[in-house]
Scaffold this motif. Structure first.
Motif: not given
Length: 315
Positions: A31-43, A94-101, A127-130
């Motif tokens: 998830a951290r790597q995906a966020a670093e690459e600018g992703a908004r969602m990781a599957v 993790i979702a909240k820290q990385t801002g990802l879906y 991305p809010d951790g919910s």
């Protein structure tokens, strides 16, 4: 990045089998790597948490079960998560820290009735951790039925996001025409397909569904080797003579006209990242909309039961 675009990531990796801590650690890493690459969602792949026990028999030939198989199934039970529960709270952080879906395949342990049945599930986080929702696989395939119960229509979940509607079907659920139709009718824009199928024919399935549903299809599979199997498993002998690579992967991203946005990745773990132009979904439906102008409700209709089916109902 315009409103009509979204950057998505697909994880192709495998944790240690039956090791929940290993899976949660890898979710944070990828998830951290995906966020670093600018992703908004990781599957993440099918049953990433708990693992896909490819090749194991669990001591269960037709007509009998072994003590060793029950012992390994108990390990599998302990590696599952409850939804919601403490593990989903950890993933939410993790979702909240990385801002990802985050869209994650997991072995889910039933927490409502006996507490013993396991399900093959997808769980969604904002991305809010919910915790946004889950989907339970409707029909486990073949010997999977020994491990997982059947989901019902109450978890045909679709999530609204700023970039479109996302939802998923797991592996061979995508071969169920009526399940696909139910998802199309929910206005799906991105269909996630966590899988354990690394065959070439799976790629034909992904491209067909994208073209049929006029949606993006995001497929995530594990790259798994025997190194992910603890040697102390009671039934380790089941895979002792197997090839070192148990699943070669094949994760991919396909556009709404059936063309690859990212071609399949094989023979290694990795992260696939792509920018999706969501306006392509609208343009693609100009000449075909399976549940719109190309449907014939006067000839064909689908009835979907979305109520929860409970084994015990208190009056």
């Amino acid at each position: 990045m315009g409103k009509g675009q979204v950057r998505v990531a697909v994880v192709q990796a495998a944790p240690v089998l039956f090791d929940k801590a290993s899976a949660l650690e890898l979710i944070g890493k990828w998830a951290r790597q995906a966020a670093e690459e600018g992703a908004r969602m990781a599957v993440f792949p099918e049953v990433f948490i708990g693992g896909y026990p490819r090749g194991l028999y669990f001591g269960a030939p037709v007509g009998s079960r072994s003590a060793a198989g029950r012992q390994d199934w108990e390990k599998y039970w302990h590696s599952a998560i409850e939804i919601p529960g403490g593990d989903t709270e950890a993933i939410g952080r993790i979702a909240k820290q990385t801002g990802l879906y985050l869209v994650i395949g997991t072995v889910e342990r039933d927490s409502e009735f006996s507490g013993s049945t396991l399900y093959n599930s997808i769980v969604y986080f904002g991305p809010d951790g919910s915790l946004l929702g889950k989907h339970r696989k409707l029909v486990p395939t073949g010997a999977e039925r020994l491990l997982w119960g059947q989901g019902d229509g109450s978890t045909l979940t679709v999530i609204d996001t700023p970039f479109g509607r996302i939802g998923g079907l797991i592996c061979w659920e995508n071969y169920m025409p009526l399940a696909r139709t139910a998802m199309y009718a929910k206005g799906i824009d991105i269909l996630v397909t966590p899988t354990a199928d690394a065959r070439d024919t799976w790629q034909a399935t992904l491209r067909h569904i994208a073209c049929e549903g006029r949606c993006f299809v995001v497929s995530s599979n594990q790259y798994a080797t025997k190194a992910a199997y603890p040697s102390e498993l009671a039934c380790y002998a089941d895979i002792a003579e197997a090839d070192e690579v148990l699943s070669r992967g094949g994760s991919a991203i396909v556009g709404p006209l059936g063309d690859y946005v990212v071609p399949p990745l094989y023979d290694r773990e990795g992260l696939l990242v792509a920018e999706l132009d969501m306006s392509e979904v609208t343009r693609s439906r100009f000449d075909f909309d399976a549940v719109g102008h190309y449907s014939r409700p006067d000839v064909f209709q689908l009835l979907v039961h979305e109520g929860k089916r409970a084994p015990v109902v208190a009056d």
